[in-house]
Write an enzyme that holds these catalytic residues in place. Structure first.
Site, short mmCIF file in Angstrom:
data_model
loop_
_atom_site.label_atom_id
_atom_site.label_comp_id
_atom_site.label_asym_id
_atom_site.label_seq_id
_atom_site.Cartn_x
_atom_site.Cartn_y
_atom_site.Cartn_z
N GLU A 39 0.86 -1.08 0.04
CA GLU A 39 0.00 -0.07 0.03
C GLU A 39 0.73 1.19 0.29
OE1 GLU A 39 -3.79 1.92 2.42
OE2 GLU A 39 -2.88 -0.27 2.87
N ASP A 68 8.91 4.84 -7.94
CA ASP A 68 7.72 5.44 -7.71
C ASP A 68 7.87 6.54 -8.57
OD1 ASP A 68 4.98 5.41 -6.81
OD2 ASP A 68 5.15 7.32 -5.64
N TYR A 151 0.64 8.73 -19.51
CA TYR A 151 0.47 9.93 -19.74
C TYR A 151 1.39 10.33 -20.96
CZ TYR A 151 -1.95 10.87 -15.37
OH TYR A 151 -2.59 10.67 -14.34
N LYS A 172 12.76 7.11 -26.08
CA LYS A 172 12.25 7.11 -24.86
C LYS A 172 13.20 6.77 -23.55
CE LYS A 172 8.49 6.27 -21.52
NZ LYS A 172 7.46 5.54 -21.18
#
Length: 195
Positions: A39, A68, A151, A172
């Site tokens: 979590e 993250d 995105y 990329k």
């Protein structure tokens, strides 16, 4: 071949790591632990990356990399930030997240944004290390390109005159926020303790 364990179930992230580390056998944690899920209770990218890498390192008793990452839009005070993957709600698609972002941004002229990636490396006999990379850009007025995930179709990189989704995986992989964080990780692994 050396092995890198990535504490993520996100196949897009794992694929990014595979492109960036072609000389390594990159393994997603789900190949080693079924239903691994931590979590994300942190309030920053760094806190969430550390939560994941430390939990995975403890579960596997080996060195693990976690990241993250997300998108920060300046005109939206850094949104979607740590909520990038679930901006439109839990279990929503990339399309829904993009739609919410574009609607919220509307006709705002300040479209500056950055992708942020924080990588943490934890292991049984080491202090957790953290590496942060960013890439600056702008939010496009619509979706362009077919590559990437998240995105990428709306993240425009002015110096390349392309969105991230218009770049090849290799292109990329050379300029991404994840690549920039990994450059710092690689420097650390090569012995540059000042990173």
């Amino acid at each position: 071949m050396k092995e890198i364990v990535i504490a993520s179930n996100n196949q897009g992230k794992i694929n990014d790591f595979k492109v960036i580390f072609p000389d390594y056998h990159v393994i997603g944690i789900s190949e080693l632990i079924l239903d691994f899920d931590v979590e994300e209770t942190g309030s920053t990218f760094e806190e969430n990356a550390i939560l994941k890498s430390e939990a995975a390192a403890k579960a596997l008793n080996k060195t693990v990399i976690a990241d993250d990452s997300g998108l920060e839009v300046f005109a939206l005070n850094g949104e979607p930030g740590i909520y990038s993957a679930r901006y439109a709600g839990e279990n929503k698609s990339d399309e829904a997240n993009i739609e919410k972002l574009l609607n919220k941004l509307g006709n705002t002229t300040d479209r500056r944004a950055q992708f942020v990636c924080v990588i943490s490396m934890s292991g049984p006999d080491m202090e957790t290390k953290v590496f942060k990379g960013t890439v600056s850009g702008e939010i496009a007025d619509g979706k362009y390109g077919e590559n990437g995930f998240g995105y990428d179709p709306i993240f425009y990189v002015p110096k390349l005159d392309r969105t991230m989704a218009q770049l090849s995986k290799e292109q990329k992989g050379q300029i991404s926020h994840r690549r920039n964080a990994i450059n710092l990780l690689e420097a650390y692994l090569a012995g540059d303790q000042n990173v």
